[in-house]
Design a protein around this motif. Structure first.
Motif, PDB file in Angstrom:
ATOM      1  N   TYR A   1       0.826  -1.189   0.000  1.00  0.00           N
ATOM      2  CA  TYR A   1       0.000   0.000   0.000  1.00  0.00           C
ATOM      3  C   TYR A   1       0.872   1.255   0.000  1.00  0.00           C
ATOM      4  O   TYR A   1       0.606   2.219  -0.740  1.00  0.00           O
ATOM      5  CB  TYR A   1      -0.904  -0.043   1.237  1.00  0.00           C
ATOM      6  CG  TYR A   1      -1.725   1.195   1.421  1.00  0.00           C
ATOM      7  CD1 TYR A   1      -2.705   1.554   0.494  1.00  0.00           C
ATOM      8  CD2 TYR A   1      -1.521   2.025   2.525  1.00  0.00           C
ATOM      9  CE1 TYR A   1      -3.445   2.693   0.669  1.00  0.00           C
ATOM     10  CE2 TYR A   1      -2.260   3.168   2.697  1.00  0.00           C
ATOM     11  CZ  TYR A   1      -3.222   3.503   1.769  1.00  0.00           C
ATOM     12  OH  TYR A   1      -3.950   4.644   1.934  1.00  0.00           O
ATOM     13  N   ASP A   2       1.909   1.219   0.820  1.00  0.00           N
ATOM     14  CA  ASP A   2       2.839   2.354   0.909  1.00  0.00           C
ATOM     15  C   ASP A   2       3.468   2.640  -0.459  1.00  0.00           C
ATOM     16  O   ASP A   2       3.491   3.768  -0.938  1.00  0.00           O
ATOM     17  CB  ASP A   2       3.925   2.002   1.941  1.00  0.00           C
ATOM     18  CG  ASP A   2       4.770   3.193   2.339  1.00  0.00           C
ATOM     19  OD1 ASP A   2       4.955   4.092   1.503  1.00  0.00           O
ATOM     20  OD2 ASP A   2       5.271   3.219   3.467  1.00  0.00           O
TER      21      ASP A   2
ATOM     22  N   SER B   1       0.946   3.972  -2.867  1.00  0.00           N
ATOM     23  CA  SER B   1       0.584   5.347  -2.517  1.00  0.00           C
ATOM     24  C   SER B   1       1.672   6.322  -2.943  1.00  0.00           C
ATOM     25  O   SER B   1       1.397   7.451  -3.317  1.00  0.00           O
ATOM     26  CB  SER B   1       0.362   5.413  -1.015  1.00  0.00           C
ATOM     27  OG  SER B   1       0.114   6.718  -0.598  1.00  0.00           O
ATOM     28  N   LEU B   2       2.907   5.855  -2.875  1.00  0.00           N
ATOM     29  CA  LEU B   2       4.009   6.755  -3.210  1.00  0.00           C
ATOM     30  C   LEU B   2       4.209   6.889  -4.711  1.00  0.00           C
ATOM     31  O   LEU B   2       4.517   7.966  -5.204  1.00  0.00           O
ATOM     32  CB  LEU B   2       5.298   6.244  -2.543  1.00  0.00           C
ATOM     33  CG  LEU B   2       6.526   7.124  -2.671  1.00  0.00           C
ATOM     34  CD1 LEU B   2       6.283   8.496  -2.063  1.00  0.00           C
ATOM     35  CD2 LEU B   2       7.714   6.478  -1.966  1.00  0.00           C
ATOM     36  N   PHE B   3       4.025   5.808  -5.431  1.00  0.00           N
ATOM     37  CA  PHE B   3       4.398   5.842  -6.840  1.00  0.00           C
ATOM     38  C   PHE B   3       3.226   5.973  -7.803  1.00  0.00           C
ATOM     39  O   PHE B   3       3.419   5.980  -9.001  1.00  0.00           O
ATOM     40  CB  PHE B   3       5.232   4.613  -7.212  1.00  0.00           C
ATOM     41  CG  PHE B   3       6.567   4.619  -6.558  1.00  0.00           C
ATOM     42  CD1 PHE B   3       7.544   5.523  -6.959  1.00  0.00           C
ATOM     43  CD2 PHE B   3       6.865   3.753  -5.529  1.00  0.00           C
ATOM     44  CE1 PHE B   3       8.782   5.552  -6.351  1.00  0.00           C
ATOM     45  CE2 PHE B   3       8.098   3.773  -4.917  1.00  0.00           C
ATOM     46  CZ  PHE B   3       9.054   4.681  -5.326  1.00  0.00           C
ATOM     47  N   GLU B   4       2.020   6.003  -7.259  1.00  0.00           N
ATOM     48  CA  GLU B   4       0.905   6.154  -8.161  1.00  0.00           C
ATOM     49  C   GLU B   4       0.300   7.525  -7.972  1.00  0.00           C
ATOM     50  O   GLU B   4       0.122   7.992  -6.846  1.00  0.00           O
ATOM     51  CB  GLU B   4      -0.135   5.054  -7.911  1.00  0.00           C
ATOM     52  CG  GLU B   4       0.310   3.736  -8.523  1.00  0.00           C
ATOM     53  CD  GLU B   4      -0.626   2.605  -8.188  1.00  0.00           C
ATOM     54  OE1 GLU B   4      -1.751   2.866  -7.729  1.00  0.00           O
ATOM     55  OE2 GLU B   4      -0.209   1.452  -8.377  1.00  0.00           O
ATOM     56  N   ASN B   5       0.016   8.149  -9.051  1.00  0.00           N
ATOM     57  CA  ASN B   5      -0.588   9.465  -9.010  1.00  0.00           C
ATOM     58  C   ASN B   5      -2.041   9.324  -8.570  1.00  0.00           C
ATOM     59  O   ASN B   5      -2.857   8.754  -9.261  1.00  0.00           O
ATOM     60  CB  ASN B   5      -0.516  10.080 -10.406  1.00  0.00           C
ATOM     61  CG  ASN B   5      -0.953  11.503 -10.404  1.00  0.00           C
ATOM     62  OD1 ASN B   5      -1.822  11.900  -9.638  1.00  0.00           O
ATOM     63  ND2 ASN B   5      -0.342  12.288 -11.266  1.00  0.00           N
ATOM     64  N   HIS B   6      -2.321   9.855  -7.382  1.00  0.00           N
ATOM     65  CA  HIS B   6      -3.661   9.671  -6.841  1.00  0.00           C
ATOM     66  C   HIS B   6      -4.720  10.346  -7.689  1.00  0.00           C
ATOM     67  O   HIS B   6      -5.864   9.949  -7.691  1.00  0.00           O
ATOM     68  CB  HIS B   6      -3.737  10.234  -5.424  1.00  0.00           C
ATOM     69  CG  HIS B   6      -2.798   9.558  -4.489  1.00  0.00           C
ATOM     70  ND1 HIS B   6      -2.839   9.727  -3.147  1.00  0.00           N
ATOM     71  CD2 HIS B   6      -1.775   8.707  -4.722  1.00  0.00           C
ATOM     72  CE1 HIS B   6      -1.893   9.016  -2.579  1.00  0.00           C
ATOM     73  NE2 HIS B   6      -1.224   8.387  -3.512  1.00  0.00           N
TER      74      HIS B   6
END
Lengths: 1146, 680
Positions: free
Chosen positions: A1121-1122, A1125-1130
């Motif tokens: 998840y981390d 969350s960091l590498f995907e553009n929300h």
């Protein structure tokens, strides 16, 4: 230290070596006299003896004489402690203050301990100081620095002991730490473990125990950037940064080597070190009698704590099915290396081969593996249901595809000396043939041929047991202790009800289906009762002893009732009426450490000549392209700007960058002050500001003409594609190597190390006996090399006779030999084309190399050892006499070190090339030991046993878990032979092996590709081995390798440095301009998403497949998840992925 | 406009562009406008502008459309805006640092203390927000579209920082008015979608949007009709210049680009989330994002400093020759830079390496200048400072005479007029074996008004907000062998347990939960709010925000940050300790940045916007993380580091840290008095 005590033959051997050495040095001197090197003579001095080395190293007058005197009376460790005490007391040497005396004392003592070979006493101890306790008394502080590492754990630990010994002598009080200081140590060592690494990390309580009790304050200089968070600004600790030297001494020294320290404490009868007992913990030796009764060897899981992916576990701690301990020594084991059957190597999926390091449960931490085919191999269950033991490698390859499970992984051969060296209580010996033989000889007057005794028929075994009351032969002794009473009774019942015994054939038949249903087959497997499955029936051959042990007669009727005991070995004995002994009371857990190594040494990046070309040669540092380099459009071709040392000719006053002027005179460095820019004219410091002067300057070098000239000089054609230079020189005066050497090295495709020598690295494996036929040579050749008799005293005539290896003779891998051959050809080219003298080696094939002299050198040391090449092996290891390894201060627990050609070393080595930084003098042949004196080698080698047979008392003593020191008297140890000619000769071994190099050629760790493949192989093996708990392996690998890797990379992604791809400049954070401010090149990340994600998928998969704990699975889930969350553009995913929506939906 | 200009313009906006796209733009009739159009309409998640992003049709449409509608109401706009800005009331009553954008245009109900042009008086806290909003909606209906058109003008003509802020104002105002018209029960998701659709319409320049059925969408229709407005009114432009000039003088002009939605959670105790990463993270892990992140920091913080000094770009220092004048004095110059290195010379002076987007320069701070040197030795890597000094003859070094940090202007005034109390806690660590459950239950009893003492019950009755600044649970895998110190080894169980506790909090108390380094969100900051799966267990009165988050509690702005960077500050700023954690927060405030140093203990996610910048200056900064309690005031800002509900852990024992568990600061929202309640 006086004359070498040896037989005439050995004297001839040593004299022969030295004569050849002298001859080589003369040739080298003649060549170097031409002026093609920084110095006109050979720069490797020959070492005389230890005492001299120590005196010269530390510079305290009179130490050498004192050491020689002390060594006649006591062991070297004692002498080392004693000389320390005498220096501190002022008996030897003369010092202005008490502090200086103490400092010199500790250094001298430490140098003596390390045979004057390593740099640790000078570079590893920064200073010694006196501190003040809160009660006003004084204590000693020893400041350790990074290079203390090179001393090795034992010497590190002993240096603390020396400090204590010395302080007592001169009346300084012990260190009384404050509580906050204790906690500081705890924090600091654990922090060091994170930022650097420790071989062994003591627990917090262990650290507290050591600091509170250690009578000397272990201090140090800051070595790491990291600072402690709590416990800052302590009054008596000068830095908030991590003190690496201190951490090493405390963790890898005192904590890890506590048993060894204890040995010396006992010897010296020092008080105040009782706490070591607590530290050693489990392995208590001095317990009372009733304690001994209870003292059982407990499983130790230390070796398995940090599991690395791809390095399989072969057995969980002390688990049935793991390696069965067998005491003894083969000619290629001992000295921290152990033997296993080559069939085990094969059936363990080729992960182990000769030289592979195994982390073992005991007696030490690690051991290198060697093939010994006279011990038992693994027992496997095939898909057909057969339970078979595979003792030879050919059969192992045949059955490998049919193996369903590995019920038992076979025996492991460990010699008594390794237990002694590690001060590990002797584990109960299994009832093995060697021991049985004593019992047989004591009871039976009959003379039966040994072959028959080794592999007796059941009839013979039973006859001996019945007639002479000889204990049941090991062959028919099953692992009764591995089953419980219920299993025993069920088995007995099953055999009575369902079994058929064919008296004539001696075969017991059991119905297969029923044996599965009743769970009997697994019991047979646990007992290692070999059987075959045929037509729905389990057939046990030679089953009568088994039947009898179950308390049945040959008609399978109960002839005795089950005794009231939970000890099934005893039960089998009572039921059968024979003496039955435990067959595998001691199991040894193991996992793979590092694979074996046999490879050429390359610096990184690799270089062929120490000539600086800055960035002009591109990323490959290619001299060829540097010669065509132009800095700008109309710049001069081949002119490069590099850092070089300015030199001046004393005769004609010309300036140059080379050590020799065109007029032929040797030049001197032209020193000037880097700040005042004035010529200091050879002074040590700048007369104006007191700074250290330097000759280094940025110069514009007409490289092209130097390059052309060099080709001309050696008469080679300029047809090379790649000659690898270096970017920048590391040595103090920026002395370059002659280019000619680089051209010839490129021609022969050899690479150099930082000191200008060509090296080849191999794992160290001990070897005490050889056979010509396994080394690729002939008996005739051996005779030529001075070998005369085999071990039985017979004249050496045949290729298959076993002879005792001479101490300085080496056997290297074929690959290594090929590289050495290329090096020899390069050296010959060099002699002819560069030095214009006669060639020396004239070698065409590797056979021509037999008999050439080599230098062996280990990392972290500065003393080479002279050796002679006598043969080749297909194993990827370097075989040498244990003394040879010990003289380099290595044991064989998986270490590796290098060899170089003698002529290469003496021609090309120069101190002028060595890097000018702490530790720069390590791993360079600053001296050459020409003759191995067993007394002067690492004391570890004295604990090797060399008898042909262990005495009966030994086997009996192991049953009582005695301390190995109690048996020193009855074992034939090297230490008892010291000072006699026998110290070199007539060694024996207890277990032979038909081929020292048997087994797979390469560990599959090296042949498997990606980490994921390795991991798959590791887990598939874990699934097969009974002694391994696969889910536990999966969990441990996740916990100790993959998860820390994921977390670490995730963290470093978010705190990463940036790098310029053009000039390589590193940035703590990206420049605001975006581009490299130095060269304008593109700046890139140093940690990418790929590196972070690397192990995520496999972790998830393993986590699921092996059902690891939900805690670990949740950790993976959170990391997943981390990462997402960091590498995907929300913003992109927002609508689709509800995960990323917060609680805002409410 | 040549290629280089295009590329530069694109890079400055934090994008990259493909050569094909450059070519396409160059071929256009008005490449300049096209590029601006592209940059203003491009999706944030695009990194490389490709030809397909160059939407020539829409561009054409927009220009045509604008021609048609040009000249409509700009006059009114300018009048209004200028009127607002020049209102002296703003000077004194509102936050100088506040975003002139959203504050000047925001609703009384949301920002009750903002003085706007129409002189809406400070909202009366006694009046229910519902009432207020309905009042507000009427007055604002007319003005909203006006702002929109203004924003568009700005798009094309003025500096983009100005653009952003004004643009924001549009959003906010539109947005605000939207939920003003929507009656209370309408839930947020609708509200969000409305917001989004408005957003879309704005950008797509739809001349005739499909008429929506929901009433607020009529606003959108109205808004869009004004959109194409071009023909920049000179008056308006001037006003904007005035605006920026004005702000500079007050050192408070903010250029925050706030393209994320502001969330308003209505109720008796309403909450407005003003700044929060949640759902807006754009990081995909590329180098340019790191550059962009630091550029945003530089541009926004240097803007604050720029009003106080006349700084020049660093590059310009290098090109000049700095000969001494005839009088022997050298000219004093100023630069503003990000500290990229600090070193000490052999003589004990300090050398700073300062960097701006044009280059870097070394600054010498002599140790003879005690005061300056003292200040310099407290500097942190990667903070933004302004330096004044003279450049040496060789033009390589500046000798500093003055150092300036962004700091909080003295003129900052606290917002007044709210009421009730906010309870600030953090580091609950549910699940840890050291979790002090008894104290915690006492605390919950207090919130429920079940305390033994009358005084406590009185306080409890006034509590309107409970703010949790991270580490609600102990989490898993945070440090090695953590499982040995856990009572609840399952992280979801931990949250379920935490949710159970929170359910006991009376429902009128609005709970705001921000994550910390122990929570089940990404470790890199800014951290988004907890995942929906976890939030689902919590009751209705909980609002989840990211870390950091700027939140308005019915008129009082509170900046919530877990406080990871306190570790850095303790290690590098002399005098800052774990015992007085508020001192660390004070250091953050001086730098106007929550986590100045990169690459140390704080993991960052390189976002387009630097969420750590403290701008506007809040009324309260609430941190946690270090488990010690601290309360300080600095220039009318209340700094609170709340303690913990966890006893001393093994790790803390090792690093010699004594936690302060079960102490709760309670802030009076009317006068900012702080009471510390003890529950042990």
């Amino acid at each position: 230290m006086g004359e070498t005590i040896a037989s005439k033959e050995m004297h001839e051997y040593f004299d022969g070596l030295e004569a050849r050495l002298k001859e080589a040095i003369e040739i080298a001197n003649r060549a170097r006299a031409q002026g093609g090197d920084p110095k006109p003579t050979v720069e490797i001095p020959l070492a005389k003896d230890l005492a001299d080395r120590v005196e010269n190293l530390i510079g305290v007058q009179g130490v050498a004489a004192k050491i020689r005197e002390l060594e006649t009376r006591m062991s070297r460790e004692e002498a080392a402690l004693e000389i320390g005490k005498q220096v501190a007391e002022g008996v030897v040497g003369n010092f202005p203050t008490k502090k200086d005396a103490v400092e010199a004392a500790i250094r001298v003592s430490m140098a003596t301990l390390t045979e004057g070979v390593v740099a640790a006493p000078i570079e590893g101890i920064d200073k010694v100081d006196l501190g003040k306790n809160d009660d006003g008394s004084q204590y000693i502080r020893i400041f350790y620095s990074g290079p203390i590492r090179s001393a090795g754990g034992t010497a590190q630990a002993l240096s603390v002991l020396v400090g204590d010994y010395v302080r007592r002598g001169i009346g300084i009080d012990r260190y009384k730490p404050r509580e906050e200081e204790v906690e500081r140590y705890v924090e600091e060592i654990l922090l060091y473990k994170r930022v650097a690494s420790l071989q062994y990390t003591p627990s917090e309580d262990e650290i507290r125990l050591i600091v509170r009790n250690c009578p000397v304050c272990i201090d140090g200089d800051p070595t790491e950037e990291a600072e402690v968070e709590g416990h800052r600004d302590l009054e008596r600790i000068g830095t908030n940064r991590v003190r690496g030297g201190m951490c090493l001494v405390l963790a890898e020294g005192l904590a890890l080597k506590a048993p060894k320290v204890k040995k010396h404490v006992n010897k010296l009868k020092m008080d105040g070190w009782d706490w070591l007992e607590t530290l050693i913990g489990g392995a208590k030796s001095g317990g009372s009698a009733e304690d001994d009764q209870k003292s059982k060897i407990k499983p130790k899981d230390k070796y398995i704590r940090d599991l690395i992916a791809g390095r399989p576990v072969f057995s969980h701690p002390s688990r049935p099915g793991g390696f069965r301990l067998r005491y003894g020594r083969s000619r290629n084991t001992s000295f921290a290396s152990a033997g296993i059957n080559p069939a085990s190597m094969v059936l363990l999926d080729d992960f182990i081969t000769n030289g592979t390091q195994l982390k073992v449960e005991r007696p030490g931490k690690a051991a290198a593996m060697s093939a010994v085919d006279s011990i038992e191999g693994p027992t496997v269950r095939l898909f057909s249901g057969d339970l078979v033991r595979i003792d030879n490698i050919k059969e192992a390859y045949e059955v490998r595809p049919q193996v369903e499970a590995i019920i038992d992984i076979g025996e492991i051969l460990i010699n008594y000396g390794d237990f002694l060296e590690n001060n590990h209580p002797l584990m109960p010996s299994p009832y093995v043939f060697e021991w049985w033989q004593y019992d047989y000889q004591a009871a039976c007057p009959e003379k039966i041929p040994e072959e028959k005794l080794k592999n007796p028929s059941s009839a013979l075994a039973l006859r001996l047991a019945e007639e002479y009351n000889v204990p049941l032969h090991p062959k028919f002794t099953y692992l009764w202790h591995d089953i419980n009473r219920n299993e025993f009774e069920a088995l007995r019942k099953f055999v009575v009800e369902n079994g058929t015994f064919l008296i004539g054939e001696g075969i017991l038949k059991l119905p297969l289906a029923a044996s599965f249903e009743d769970g009997i087959k697994p019991v047979l497997e646990k007992l290692l009762v070999l059987h075959r499955v045929k037509e729905g029936e389990t057939l046990i051959e030679e089953a009568l002893p088994f039947v009898l042990c179950l308390g049945l007669d040959n008609s399978l009727e109960e002839k005795a009732s089950m005794p009231e005991t939970d000890d099934m070995v005893e039960a089998a004995g009572v039921l059968s009426g024979f003496k039955v002994y435990p067959r595998a009371p001691s199991r040894i857990g193991a996992r793979m450490g590092r694979p074996e190594k046999s490879d050429l040494r390359k610096m990184s990046p690799a270089a062929q000549v120490l000539f600086p070309i800055s960035n002009c040669g591109g990323i490959t540092r290619n001299l060829v392209s540097a010669s065509d380099y132009t800095s700008c459009m109309n710049g001069k071709i081949g002119e490069i700007e590099v850092e070089l040392g300015l030199r001046e000719c004393p005769a004609c006053g010309k300036e140059t960058y080379f050590w020799r002027c065109e007029c032929g005179e040797f030049t001197n460095p032209k020193l000037s002050c880097p700040r005042c820019k004035i010529d200091v004219r050879g002074a040590e410091t700048c007369p104006k500001c007191g700074r250290k002067p330097t000759s280094v300057a940025n110069v514009k070098l007409d490289f092209r003409s130097i390059y052309k000239k060099a080709f001309e000089n050696v008469g080679e054609r300029e047809k090379m594609d790649l000659i690898k230079g270096v970017k920048r020189l590391m040595n103090g005066q920026m002395t370059p190597e002659p280019l000619e050497k680089g051209i010839l090295r490129a021609k022969h495709n050899v690479y150099i190390f930082k000191d200008g020598t060509v090296r080849y690295d191999m794992s160290d494996i001990p070897l005490t006996h050889i056979r010509a036929d396994e080394l690729g040579i002939t008996a005739a050749k051996l005779r030529e090399l001075g070998y005369r008799e085999d071990i039985y005293g017979k004249t050496l005539e045949r290729d298959d006779q076993v002879v005792c290896l001479k101490v300085q003779d080496l056997v290297i891998s074929y690959d290594g030999a090929k590289y050495i051959l290329r090096t020899a050809q390069y050296v010959d080219d060099l002699l002819v084309k560069y030095y214009k003298v006669e060639p020396y080696y004239n070698a065409e094939t590797i056979q021509d190399l037999v008999g050439v002299l080599l230098i062996g050198l280990a990392p972290h040391t500065s003393a080479g050892v002279l050796g002679r090449l006598i043969g080749f092996t297909k194993a990827s290891v370097g075989y040498a006499h244990p003394f040879f390894h010990a003289s380099k201060r290595r044991n064989c627990d998986g270490d590796e070190d290098c060899i170089m050609l003698l002529m290469d070393g003496i021609l090309n080595f120069s101190r002028a090339y060595l890097p000018d930084k702490r530790g720069g003098k390590m791993d360079a042949p600053l001296v050459l030991t020409t003759r191995i004196d067993p007394k002067e080698v690492d004391k570890e080698a004295h604990n090797i046993d060399v008898s042909a047979r262990y005495p009966l008392e030994f086997y009996r003593a192991t049953q009582e878990i005695k301390n190995p020191t109690e048996l020193e008297g009855i074992m034939d140890l090297i230490s008892s032979r010291l000072g006699t000619p026998e110290q070199y000769e007539h060694f024996m071994f207890t277990h032979n092996t038909s081929d020292i190099a048997a087994g797979p050629l390469k560990s599959s760790y090296k042949t498997l590709g990606s980490m994921i493949e390795k991991m798959e192989a590791q887990l598939s093996l874990a699934n097969k081995i009974r002694a391994v708990d696969a889910p536990d392996v999966a969990e441990r690998v996740l916990k100790s390798h993959f998860l820390p890797d994921l977390i670490g990379n995730l963290r470093s992604f978010s705190r990463q440095r940036m790098r310029c791809i053009k000039c390589g400049e590193k940035f703590r954070r990206p420049p605001l301009t975006g581009a490299c401010p130095k060269c304008g090149g593109n700046v890139v990340l140093t940690v990418h998403e790929g590196a972070v994600r690397k192990y995520l998928e496999i972790s998830k998969e393993i986590g699921e497949r092996y059902g690891v704990s939900s805690y670990t699975r949740q950790r993976i889930e959170l990391l997943d998840y981390d990462i997402r969350s960091l590498f995907e553009n929300h913003k992109v995913k927002q609508m689709g992925l509800s995960d990323f929506m917060s609680g805002s939906a409410r | 406009m040549n290629e280089i200009d295009i590329i530069r313009a694109v890079i400055e906006e934090g994008y990259q562009i493909s050569p094909q796209a450059v070519e396409l733009i160059k071929l256009s009739n008005s490449p300049e406008n096209l590029l601006k159009y592209i940059l203003s309409t491009i999706d944030d998640c695009v990194f490389v502008i490709e030809p397909e992003h160059v939407d020539l049709k829409s561009f054409e449409a927009s220009t045509t459309f604008s021609r048609v509608t040009s000249g409509a109401p700009p006059g009114t706009v300018s009048g209004k805006v200028s009127g607002k800005i020049s209102t002296p009331a703003l000077d004194s009553a509102s936050e100088p640092v506040s975003d002139s954008g959203y504050e000047s245009s925001s609703e009384p109900s949301v920002e009750p203390d903002i003085v706007s042009a129409v002189e809406v008086p400070d909202s009366n806290p006694e009046i229910e927000p519902e009432i207020l909003s309905s009042q507000g909606s009427n007055s604002d209906f007319d003005s909203d579209p006006v702002y929109d058109s203004a924003s568009d003008l700005v798009h094309d003509s003025v500096h983009d920082s100005v653009h952003d802020s004004v643009h924001d104002s549009v959003h906010d105002s539109v947005h605000d008015s939207v939920h003003d018209t929507v009656s209370d029960p309408v839930n947020n998701s609708i509200h969000d979608s409305i917001h989004d659709s408005i957003h879309d319409t704005v950008h797509n320049f739809l001349p005739n949007p499909v008429s929506p059925s929901v009433s607020p969408k009529s606003i959108k229709k109205q808004a869009s009709s004004f959109f194409g407005t071009t023909g920049p009114s000179s008056a308006f432009k001037n006003d904007l210049r005035m605006n920026s000039l004005f702000s500079n003088q007050k050192n408070s002009f903010s250029s925050s680009s706030r393209d994320e939605g502001i969330r308003y959670i209505p109720g008796r105790n309403p909450v407005t989330v003003l700044s929060d990463i949640t759902g807006h993270s754009t990081c995909v892990g590329e180098y340019m994002q790191f550059v962009q992140y630091f550029r945003d920091r530089y541009s926004r913080l240097s803007e604050i400093l720029r009003g106080r000094m006349n700084a020049r770009p660093i590059e310009s220092l290098k090109r000049r020759s700095f000969r001494r004048g005839s009088d022997g004095n050298t000219e004093e110059l100023s630069i503003i830079g990000m500290v990229s290195d600090i070193s000490t010379t052999t003589n004990g002076h300090k050398i700073l390496s300062l960097e701006d987007s044009t280059g870097s320069f070394s600054v010498l701070i002599r140790n003879s200048d005690k005061e300056l040197f003292e200040l310099a030795s407290r500097l942190l890597l990667d903070e933004i400072v302004g330096v004044t000094g003279s450049v040496t003859n060789d033009g390589n070094l500046m000798l500093a005479t003055k150092l300036l940090q962004p700091d909080v202007p003295n003129s900052v005034q606290r917002r007044t007029g709210s009421h009730g109390k906010a309870v600030l806690i953090s580091d609950v660590h549910v699940g840890s074996s050291q979790f002090l459950e008894d104290s915690w239950l006492d605390f919950l009893d207090f919130l429920k008004g079940e305390s033994d003492s009358e005084e406590m019950r009185e306080i409890a009755a006034q509590v309107r907000y409970l703010v949790v600044a991270g580490d609600l649970v102990d989490g898993i895998g945070i440090y090695p062998d953590q499982e040995m110190e856990l009572d609840i080894p399952d992280v979801y169980e931990q949250y379920r347990k935490a949710a159970e506790y929170i359910r006991e909090v009376p429902e009128q108390i609005h709970v705001i939960i921000s994550p910390g380094n122990h929570d089940a969100v990404r470790q890199a900051e800014p951290q988004p709010a907890l995942p929906a799966r976890i939030c689902a267990d919590f009751p209705e009165n909980v609002t989840f925000v990211g870390n950091p988050a700027l939140v308005d509690l019915d008129g009082v702005q509170i900046l919530i940050y877990h406080g990871r960077s306190i570790d850095d500050l303790v290690a590098s700023v002399p005098g800052v300790s774990y015992q007085e954690p508020a001192g660390a927060v004070l250091e953050m405030l001086k730098r106007r940045h929550l986590a100045p140093t990169y690459g140390s203990r704080v993991s960052i996610s390189p976002e387009k916007k630097d969420y750590f910048i403290i701008d506007p200056v809040p009324d309260i900064i609430h941190t946690g993380h270090v488990h010690t309690l601290g309360v300080q005031r600095y220039k009318n800002v209340l700094l609170v580091n709340s303690g913990t509900w966890q006893g001393q852990t093994e790790f803390q024992k090792r690093v010699n840290l004594m936690p302060m568990p079960a102490r709760v600061p309670v802030v009076d929202l009317a006068n900012f008095d702080v009471k510390i309640l003890a529950f042990d």
